[in-house]
Design a protein around this motif. Structure first.
Motif, mmCIF file in Angstrom:
data_model
loop_
_atom_site.group_PDB
_atom_site.id
_atom_site.type_symbol
_atom_site.label_atom_id
_atom_site.label_comp_id
_atom_site.label_asym_id
_atom_site.label_seq_id
_atom_site.Cartn_x
_atom_site.Cartn_y
_atom_site.Cartn_z
ATOM 1 N N ALA A 89 45.742 5.759 57.245
ATOM 2 C CA ALA A 89 46.713 6.356 56.329
ATOM 3 C C ALA A 89 48.113 6.101 56.873
ATOM 4 N N GLU A 90 49.022 5.701 55.985
ATOM 5 C CA GLU A 90 50.370 5.351 56.432
ATOM 6 C C GLU A 90 51.379 5.652 55.335
ATOM 7 N N ASN A 91 52.564 6.098 55.722
ATOM 8 C CA ASN A 91 53.624 6.455 54.776
ATOM 9 C C ASN A 91 53.155 7.496 53.759
ATOM 10 N N GLY A 92 52.254 8.375 54.206
ATOM 11 C CA GLY A 92 51.742 9.418 53.330
ATOM 12 C C GLY A 92 50.711 8.939 52.331
ATOM 13 N N ILE A 93 50.279 7.689 52.431
ATOM 14 C CA ILE A 93 49.327 7.082 51.502
ATOM 15 C C ILE A 93 47.986 6.935 52.206
ATOM 16 N N SER A 94 46.904 7.247 51.519
ATOM 17 C CA SER A 94 45.580 7.276 52.135
ATOM 18 C C SER A 94 45.113 5.895 52.580
ATOM 19 N N SER A 141 40.865 -8.792 49.547
ATOM 20 C CA SER A 141 41.534 -9.560 48.484
ATOM 21 C C SER A 141 41.370 -8.954 47.099
ATOM 22 N N SER A 142 40.806 -7.748 46.982
ATOM 23 C CA SER A 142 40.649 -7.135 45.665
ATOM 24 C C SER A 142 41.943 -6.469 45.209
ATOM 25 N N LEU A 143 42.042 -6.225 43.899
ATOM 26 C CA LEU A 143 43.182 -5.531 43.314
ATOM 27 C C LEU A 143 43.032 -4.030 43.536
ATOM 28 N N LEU A 144 44.098 -3.389 44.044
ATOM 29 C CA LEU A 144 44.112 -1.959 44.316
ATOM 30 C C LEU A 144 45.231 -1.279 43.538
ATOM 31 N N GLY A 145 45.121 0.037 43.395
ATOM 32 C CA GLY A 145 46.181 0.834 42.800
ATOM 33 C C GLY A 145 46.391 2.112 43.581
ATOM 34 N N VAL A 146 47.576 2.707 43.420
ATOM 35 C CA VAL A 146 47.846 4.027 43.995
ATOM 36 C C VAL A 146 48.860 4.743 43.108
ATOM 37 N N PHE A 147 48.553 5.987 42.717
ATOM 38 C CA PHE A 147 49.437 6.798 41.884
ATOM 39 C C PHE A 147 50.377 7.617 42.767
ATOM 40 N N LEU A 148 51.635 7.717 42.334
ATOM 41 C CA LEU A 148 52.613 8.582 42.984
ATOM 42 C C LEU A 148 53.312 9.446 41.944
ATOM 43 N N ALA A 150 48.949 12.483 53.930
ATOM 44 C CA ALA A 150 48.089 11.620 53.119
ATOM 45 C C ALA A 150 46.802 12.334 52.734
ATOM 46 N N PRO A 151 46.268 12.054 51.551
ATOM 47 C CA PRO A 151 44.962 12.613 51.163
ATOM 48 C C PRO A 151 43.820 11.867 51.854
ATOM 49 N N LEU A 154 46.736 11.803 43.608
ATOM 50 C CA LEU A 154 48.019 11.230 43.992
ATOM 51 C C LEU A 154 47.938 10.693 45.421
ATOM 52 N N LYS A 155 48.523 9.532 45.648
ATOM 53 C CA LYS A 155 48.625 8.894 46.957
ATOM 54 C C LYS A 155 47.264 8.469 47.522
ATOM 55 N N GLN A 156 46.265 8.370 46.668
ATOM 56 C CA GLN A 156 44.916 8.003 47.093
ATOM 57 C C GLN A 156 44.613 6.591 46.585
ATOM 58 N N VAL A 157 44.565 5.626 47.488
ATOM 59 C CA VAL A 157 44.393 4.221 47.115
ATOM 60 C C VAL A 157 42.997 4.009 46.524
#
Length: 238
Positions: free
Chosen positions: A101-106, A113-120, A130-131, A151-154
């Protein structure tokens, strides 16, 4: 490509009453999710810096958007090498973020190489802890129909379709105003190559009826039912 275009046109029809439409974004392989919402000069993943490796922003600009679907084409790689589509390495090689976890992001565990998302929300993510981390380390876990990250959970997006060719639905968590898109690597996104073309398809609370027919239309019709369920659950909790 035609599958994605069909999906986009149908979602436009679903959302037209709210004047919302699909949006196409270009996500480079160098987009590091752990720089989401961080100001220029911020660092992550040992070797990455904003804005050079910042992920790509999608604004959630209406409270009627309760879910999102995606259609991703193109290919990237976690450094020079064989390009992979948005689902990542077909051998299901999975990795976690080397810095955790870094910068408050899980953290997350996901195919490389997969596509990821994270909501803020509207706040800078490192202003709170971080969650917990999600894991997409099995063959079944990326194959969800509906996913509800916090939120903040990749989370894993991939190409946006499950193994039954249904559009997957990601619930927008309460308070989310921004979605950031990036790719999966262990560290050092700066040398990643390729790009993904990602259609972000909003699911709203007042959709019009959608006829059944193709798997894309079926998936979107299901998405409208899911949106109604999300809305009812939120109303009951408020």
């Amino acid at each position: 490509w035609m599958l994605g275009m069909t999906a986009a046109s149908v979602v436009f029809g679903l959302a037209s009453s709210a004047r919302l439409q699909a949006e196409t974004l270009i996500v480079p392989g160098s987009a590091d999710p752990w720089l989401a919402g961080m100001p220029d000069g911020s660092t992550a993943s040992w070797e990455d810096t904003a804005p050079g490796q910042s992920p790509v922003l999608y604004l959630i600009n209406s409270p009627q958007i309760v879910g999102l679907s995606f259609s991703a084409t193109g290919s990237t790689h976690h450094g020079p090498g064989i390009l992979r589509d948005a689902d990542g390495d077909p051998s299901m090689e999975v990795v976690s973020h080397s810095a955790g976890a870094e910068n408050g992001i899980s953290d997350v565990t996901s195919p490389i190489s997969s596509l990821l998302g994270v909501f803020l929300d509207d706040t800078q993510p490192d202003q709170s802890s971080a969650p917990s981390a999600l894991s997409f380390s099995t063959a079944e876990s990326p194959d969800y129909l509906v996913l509800s990250p916090g939120l903040k959970q990749v989370f894993f997006i991939g190409d946006g379709f499950n193994s039954a060719s249904q559009l997957q639905v990601v619930e927008v968590p309460p308070g989310a105003t921004r979605l950031f898109l990036g790719t999966m690597d262990g560290y050092g996104w700066w040398n990643n190559v390729g790009e993904l073309v990602v259609e972000v398809l909003p699911i709203v609370t007042d959709p019009v009826p959608v006829p059944e027919g193709t798997t894309v239309l079926s998936g979107l019709a299901l998405g409208t039912l899911i949106a109604a369920g999300i809305w009812r659950r939120r109303q009951a909790q408020s």
